[in-house]
Design an enzyme around this catalytic site. Structure first.
Site, PDB file in Angstrom:
ATOM      1  N   ARG A 111     -22.926 -31.168  17.540  1.00  0.00           N
ATOM      2  CA  ARG A 111     -24.367 -30.985  17.375  1.00  0.00           C
ATOM      3  C   ARG A 111     -25.054 -32.346  17.311  1.00  0.00           C
ATOM      4  O   ARG A 111     -24.388 -33.369  17.181  1.00  0.00           O
ATOM      5  CB  ARG A 111     -24.667 -30.173  16.103  1.00  0.00           C
ATOM      6  CG  ARG A 111     -24.225 -30.861  14.822  1.00  0.00           C
ATOM      7  CD  ARG A 111     -24.618 -30.036  13.605  1.00  0.00           C
ATOM      8  NE  ARG A 111     -24.166 -30.678  12.380  1.00  0.00           N
ATOM      9  CZ  ARG A 111     -24.311 -30.142  11.171  1.00  0.00           C
ATOM     10  NH1 ARG A 111     -24.871 -28.964  11.025  1.00  0.00           N
ATOM     11  NH2 ARG A 111     -23.894 -30.788  10.106  1.00  0.00           N
ATOM     12  N   ASN A 149     -33.336 -30.768  11.691  1.00  0.00           N
ATOM     13  CA  ASN A 149     -32.461 -30.552  10.541  1.00  0.00           C
ATOM     14  C   ASN A 149     -31.752 -31.843  10.202  1.00  0.00           C
ATOM     15  O   ASN A 149     -31.185 -32.490  11.083  1.00  0.00           O
ATOM     16  CB  ASN A 149     -31.401 -29.489  10.851  1.00  0.00           C
ATOM     17  CG  ASN A 149     -30.643 -29.075   9.609  1.00  0.00           C
ATOM     18  OD1 ASN A 149     -31.239 -28.555   8.665  1.00  0.00           O
ATOM     19  ND2 ASN A 149     -29.356 -29.337   9.576  1.00  0.00           N
ATOM     20  N   GLU A 150     -31.819 -32.234   8.950  1.00  0.00           N
ATOM     21  CA  GLU A 150     -31.137 -33.453   8.502  1.00  0.00           C
ATOM     22  C   GLU A 150     -31.208 -34.528   9.584  1.00  0.00           C
ATOM     23  O   GLU A 150     -30.178 -34.962  10.116  1.00  0.00           O
ATOM     24  CB  GLU A 150     -29.684 -33.156   8.126  1.00  0.00           C
ATOM     25  CG  GLU A 150     -29.555 -32.310   6.894  1.00  0.00           C
ATOM     26  CD  GLU A 150     -28.133 -32.261   6.347  1.00  0.00           C
ATOM     27  OE1 GLU A 150     -27.182 -32.549   7.092  1.00  0.00           O
ATOM     28  OE2 GLU A 150     -27.966 -31.931   5.165  1.00  0.00           O
ATOM     29  N   GLU A 308     -30.589 -27.397   0.637  1.00  0.00           N
ATOM     30  CA  GLU A 308     -29.205 -26.978   0.845  1.00  0.00           C
ATOM     31  C   GLU A 308     -28.300 -27.564  -0.221  1.00  0.00           C
ATOM     32  O   GLU A 308     -28.471 -28.710  -0.643  1.00  0.00           O
ATOM     33  CB  GLU A 308     -28.661 -27.510   2.177  1.00  0.00           C
ATOM     34  CG  GLU A 308     -29.220 -26.898   3.410  1.00  0.00           C
ATOM     35  CD  GLU A 308     -28.592 -27.546   4.644  1.00  0.00           C
ATOM     36  OE1 GLU A 308     -27.414 -27.952   4.597  1.00  0.00           O
ATOM     37  OE2 GLU A 308     -29.292 -27.664   5.645  1.00  0.00           O
ATOM     38  N   TRP A 316     -16.028 -30.443   5.144  1.00  0.00           N
ATOM     39  CA  TRP A 316     -16.013 -31.735   5.847  1.00  0.00           C
ATOM     40  C   TRP A 316     -15.425 -32.880   5.034  1.00  0.00           C
ATOM     41  O   TRP A 316     -15.550 -34.033   5.416  1.00  0.00           O
ATOM     42  CB  TRP A 316     -17.423 -32.081   6.341  1.00  0.00           C
ATOM     43  CG  TRP A 316     -18.533 -31.812   5.367  1.00  0.00           C
ATOM     44  CD1 TRP A 316     -19.330 -30.697   5.336  1.00  0.00           C
ATOM     45  CD2 TRP A 316     -18.988 -32.652   4.285  1.00  0.00           C
ATOM     46  NE1 TRP A 316     -20.247 -30.788   4.311  1.00  0.00           N
ATOM     47  CE2 TRP A 316     -20.061 -31.976   3.652  1.00  0.00           C
ATOM     48  CE3 TRP A 316     -18.600 -33.892   3.787  1.00  0.00           C
ATOM     49  CZ2 TRP A 316     -20.744 -32.496   2.553  1.00  0.00           C
ATOM     50  CZ3 TRP A 316     -19.279 -34.408   2.692  1.00  0.00           C
ATOM     51  CH2 TRP A 316     -20.332 -33.715   2.094  1.00  0.00           C
ATOM     52  N   GLU A 356     -17.656 -24.719  11.030  1.00  0.00           N
ATOM     53  CA  GLU A 356     -17.946 -24.615   9.595  1.00  0.00           C
ATOM     54  C   GLU A 356     -17.450 -23.305   8.994  1.00  0.00           C
ATOM     55  O   GLU A 356     -17.937 -22.867   7.955  1.00  0.00           O
ATOM     56  CB  GLU A 356     -19.450 -24.803   9.359  1.00  0.00           C
ATOM     57  CG  GLU A 356     -19.872 -26.228   9.692  1.00  0.00           C
ATOM     58  CD  GLU A 356     -21.331 -26.535   9.395  1.00  0.00           C
ATOM     59  OE1 GLU A 356     -22.170 -25.649   9.584  1.00  0.00           O
ATOM     60  OE2 GLU A 356     -21.620 -27.670   8.974  1.00  0.00           O
ATOM     61  N   LYS A 357     -16.455 -22.691   9.648  1.00  0.00           N
ATOM     62  CA  LYS A 357     -16.035 -21.366   9.157  1.00  0.00           C
ATOM     63  C   LYS A 357     -15.381 -21.432   7.789  1.00  0.00           C
ATOM     64  O   LYS A 357     -15.327 -20.428   7.078  1.00  0.00           O
ATOM     65  CB  LYS A 357     -15.152 -20.642  10.173  1.00  0.00           C
ATOM     66  CG  LYS A 357     -13.872 -21.345  10.568  1.00  0.00           C
ATOM     67  CD  LYS A 357     -13.166 -20.524  11.642  1.00  0.00           C
ATOM     68  CE  LYS A 357     -11.956 -21.232  12.210  1.00  0.00           C
ATOM     69  NZ  LYS A 357     -12.306 -22.526  12.875  1.00  0.00           N
ATOM     70  N   PHE A 358     -14.896 -22.609   7.379  1.00  0.00           N
ATOM     71  CA  PHE A 358     -14.307 -22.703   6.035  1.00  0.00           C
ATOM     72  C   PHE A 358     -15.286 -23.250   4.999  1.00  0.00           C
ATOM     73  O   PHE A 358     -14.898 -23.599   3.885  1.00  0.00           O
ATOM     74  CB  PHE A 358     -13.017 -23.527   6.072  1.00  0.00           C
ATOM     75  CG  PHE A 358     -11.917 -22.803   6.804  1.00  0.00           C
ATOM     76  CD1 PHE A 358     -11.432 -21.590   6.318  1.00  0.00           C
ATOM     77  CD2 PHE A 358     -11.396 -23.294   7.989  1.00  0.00           C
ATOM     78  CE1 PHE A 358     -10.431 -20.893   6.992  1.00  0.00           C
ATOM     79  CE2 PHE A 358     -10.400 -22.611   8.674  1.00  0.00           C
ATOM     80  CZ  PHE A 358      -9.914 -21.397   8.179  1.00  0.00           C
ATOM     81  N   HIS A 359     -16.570 -23.343   5.369  1.00  0.00           N
ATOM     82  CA  HIS A 359     -17.599 -23.769   4.406  1.00  0.00           C
ATOM     83  C   HIS A 359     -17.976 -22.549   3.568  1.00  0.00           C
ATOM     84  O   HIS A 359     -18.127 -21.451   4.093  1.00  0.00           O
ATOM     85  CB  HIS A 359     -18.813 -24.281   5.180  1.00  0.00           C
ATOM     86  CG  HIS A 359     -19.776 -25.079   4.367  1.00  0.00           C
ATOM     87  ND1 HIS A 359     -20.562 -24.520   3.378  1.00  0.00           N
ATOM     88  CD2 HIS A 359     -20.086 -26.395   4.400  1.00  0.00           C
ATOM     89  CE1 HIS A 359     -21.317 -25.477   2.846  1.00  0.00           C
ATOM     90  NE2 HIS A 359     -21.049 -26.626   3.441  1.00  0.00           N
TER      91      HIS A 359
HETATM   92  C1  GLA Z   1     -25.671 -29.973   6.299  1.00  0.00           C
HETATM   93  C2  GLA Z   1     -26.309 -29.224   7.445  1.00  0.00           C
HETATM   94  C3  GLA Z   1     -25.826 -27.819   7.538  1.00  0.00           C
HETATM   95  C4  GLA Z   1     -24.340 -27.723   7.309  1.00  0.00           C
HETATM   96  C5  GLA Z   1     -23.995 -28.349   5.983  1.00  0.00           C
HETATM   97  C6  GLA Z   1     -22.526 -28.271   5.659  1.00  0.00           C
HETATM   98  O1  GLA Z   1     -26.354 -29.804   5.141  1.00  0.00           O
HETATM   99  O2  GLA Z   1     -27.712 -29.234   7.369  1.00  0.00           O
HETATM  100  O3  GLA Z   1     -26.154 -27.332   8.825  1.00  0.00           O
HETATM  101  O4  GLA Z   1     -23.682 -28.403   8.336  1.00  0.00           O
HETATM  102  O5  GLA Z   1     -24.347 -29.711   6.033  1.00  0.00           O
HETATM  103  O6  GLA Z   1     -22.239 -28.848   4.414  1.00  0.00           O
END
Ligand code: GLA
Length: 663
Positions: A111, A149-150, A308, A316, A356-359
């Site tokens: 991304r 985003n971020e 968030e 990660w 991110e399936k394990f988040h």
């Molecule tokens: C960031 C991103 C999210 C996600 C989280 C995972 O905050 O904005 O899309 O990737 O990290 O911790």
């Protein structure tokens, strides 16, 4: 001026319905209601689905989801969907891909593969933003716009040719003519003298150390380039739907260093922030408290929105630590205690596929019948119970100075010690103060300091004349300043302030350092007051200060290590080494006492106390119950602890109280 977009202390999360079939959406809304969710962030990574071909938009599924959310009474923080470009865009325009300092392209397949200075990316993104704004700007569920985003999470710095041209333009604006750049960058060194801006490059891979001011300016430019991009999206939104506030989620933290959020904050209608505990740090929750106080500083003391965080583990880090029972509540309330008026998470439902399936999520893979979801539901009720706290200010009479420019400069290469890291010192002093029950604001060095009794200046390597003058005026007016090693060394061009360190603060402190004497990893020194220290020593004299402690051993035995100078109505303290935790706490205690800083009575080590307005937050992460003296109503227990147990509230192990104190 916009009001805070969500009432009370709302719970929210990222919602990615495109990963699920429409029948799951209906179940989602029911579960969101069960959890008492106040808002969701929608559409962050939806570009590829919402614009499947250039200029063709498919909003059908968005319309349906927004309708369901609205019916369910859930407000929407609407993303502009531009965070990750779709494959058709990067295929047609590979020139938008970012390039790293070694000249390697960062390819699509994850991304944020876009160069912040790319006009091609911007054109496509702004077209989508305009479509989104026209479609949803007046939708009754939409309370907030969420730009990208971020910004800069993965593409904070780009070294491609487009970025190089934008960097040169930025430099021409900053310096006016190339000779001013030559002076600032010290280009007489190593034959770097430029005769035209056209010769200047971003700091790409080089045979030896890169020019430090070139690196520092590139960091400034990179932060500004993304801020400029933010403004471009924001202006499109403003033009089409001026009544909806706009934010972008910040990443204020000890390990995210590429944006100068003090510069970004004035462009936000509400400051929003993402925070994840990092198990690689020695004290992750102390770092959270520091970051919360810094976010409040960035927001100018106003309430901010935690966009968030994680309900449990992330995906990660090398080892992704899960939250133990009770920690979700404690970690969430820590943000609220320090100024957050909403608590958001990534993400609603744990993904079945993808990176991110394990988040963790609010609804884990195990589904509704899980301890995690039950904790989420309990957190929803707790946040509703403390809703009246929203809008209350945190008032501190102690400040810790923090500056991203100082961080970028301090952490550059070719310095006296690569072991010295900027945020280490800032975190260490903040943690020591918090342990004493002292709440600190974390603010920019050029802030108005007049309301404080004590200002701590940890390793402020780079410092402007204005900041130095501000600190001096603060002390002369009766404040106490505590300055630590490697502060005030250079000006904003990263040029040494000559005549003895710490140049910017030498007169105020009455100390003159002739030479640094950093310590090897594992090496420690002792001071004659018994304190132990490591990392740093120096050859100093104290021509105009009282010496409180001297080095006993190490490279400079007998030299001053801790000094105090009475100045005007206040005092300026200096510590020339990195004290260990115990000695840091002891010195923080001593200086806070002399400065008469406000402190709360911490009942046991590890227990956190913060006062926000008339509310006392007691966070007890320990394994034992604790009693805290207070008179009022515990909003979480819905009881009168003062009446019930003689003026105190008892907080169970790994639990919390939020007491509305009697006025
Ligand atoms: C960031 C991103 C999210 C996600 C989280 C995972 O905050 O904005 O899309 O990737 O990290 O911790």
């Amino acid at each position: 001026m916009f009001e805070f977009p969500f009432p009370g202390v709302a719970m929210g999360c990222d919602y990615n319905p495109e990963q699920w079939s429409p029948d799951v959406w209906r179940e989602d809304i029911a579960l969101m209601r069960e959890a008492g969710l106040g808002f969701v962030t929608l559409g962050v990574f939806s570009w590829a689905l919402v614009e499947p071909e250039p200029g063709r938009f498919d909003f059908g599924w968005f319309d349906e989801v927004l309708g369901l959310l609205h019916e369910g009474g859930i407000a929407v923080d609407m993303a502009t969907a531009t965070a990750a470009p779709p494959p058709w865009l990067t295929t047609a325009h590979p020139e938008i891909l970012p390039v790293d300092a070694d000249g390697r392209t960062l390819w699509p397949g994850s991304r944020q593969s876009w160069c912040p200075s790319s006009p091609v990316f911007r054109e496509h993104a702004l077209r989508l933003v305009a479509e989104m704004a026209r479609r949803y700007g007046s939708h009754p569920a939409v309370r907030l716009w969420h730009v990208s985003n971020e910004l800069g999470c993965h593409n904070g710095r780009c070294w491609c040719d487009v970025s190089a041209a934008a960097f040169r333009e930025w430099l021409a604006k900053r310096y006016g003519d190339v000779d001013a750049l030559n002076t600032a960058w010290g280009t007489t060194f190593w034959s770097q003298h430029y005769t035209s801006f056209d010769q200047v490059l971003p700091p790409r891979i080089t045979p030896a150390f890169k020019n430090p001011t070139q690196q520092l300016d590139f960091a400034r430019f990179s932060s500004d380039a993304l801020l400029d991009y933010h403004r471009a999206e924001r202006d499109v939104l403003r033009g089409i739907c001026p009544d909806v506030p706009v934010t972008t989620n910040f990443m204020v933290s000890s390990h995210q260093t590429e944006q100068d959020y003090f510069r970004w904050a004035p462009d936000q209608d509400v400051v929003s922030q993402d925070h994840y505990l990092d198990a690689r740090l020695p004290r992750p929750r102390a770092e959270q408290a520091f970051t919360d106080d810094l976010t409040r500083g960035v927001a100018g003391g106003k309430p901010w929105l935690l966009m968030e965080s994680a309900t449990s583990a992330v995906n990660w880090q090398p080892v992704n630590v899960a939250k133990r029972p009770g920690e979700l509540l404690l970690d969430s309330l820590r943000h609220v205690a320090r100024g957050a008026d909403a608590v958001g998470f990534f993400q609603w439902r744990a993904s079945a596929a993808g990176a991110e399936k394990f988040h963790s999520a609010l609804v884990p893979h195990a589904g509704r019948d899980s301890e995690r979801f039950r904790e989420v539901v309990a957190l929803g009720s707790a946040l509703r119970a403390v809703g009246e706290v929203a809008g209350s200010p945190v008032r501190a009479d102690v400040a810790v100075l923090f500056d991203w420019e100082a961080m970028w400069a301090c952490d550059l290469d070719s310095h006296p010690s690569a072991e010295l890291r900027y945020t280490d010192a800032a975190n260490r002093w903040h943690r020591a103060l918090a342990g004493l029950g002292v709440t600190a604001d974390v603010v920019h060095p050029e802030s108005d300091l007049s309301g404080y009794r004590l200002v701590v200046v940890p390793t402020l390597y780079l410092c402007s004349d204005a900041a130095a003058a501000g600190l001096r005026a603060f002390v002369e007016a009766g404040g106490h300043a505590l300055v630590t090693y490697f502060s005030g060394i250079v000006d904003p061009d990263d040029r040494i302030r000559l005549g003895g360190y710490p140049g910017a603060f030498r007169d105020l402190l009455g100390v003159r350092v002739e030479e640094f004497a950093p310590l090897l990893p594992g090496e420690t020194v002792t001071l004659d007051d018994g304190s132990r220290a490591d990392l740093w020593a120096e050859h100093a004299t104290a021509p105009d200060a009282e010496v409180l402690a001297r080095f006993v051993d190490g490279p400079r035995p007998g030299d001053p290590a801790l000094t105090r100078r009475a100045a005007g109505a206040g005092a300026a303290w200096y510590v020339g080494t990195r004290l260990d935790e115990a000695a840091t706490a002891a010195l923080a205690d001593r200086v806070a006492r002399e400065a008469c800083a406000t402190r709360l009575d911490v009942p046991a080590p590890g227990v956190e106390l913060v006062r926000r307005g008339r509310y006392l937050f007691v966070l007890n992460p320990t394994d034992e119950p604790v009693a805290v003296r207070t008179e009022g109503v515990d909003l979480l227990a819905d009881a009168r602890p003062g009446a019930a147990s003689g003026g105190s509230v008892t907080v169970a192990a790994r639990s919390a109280a939020v007491v509305r104190e009697e006025e």
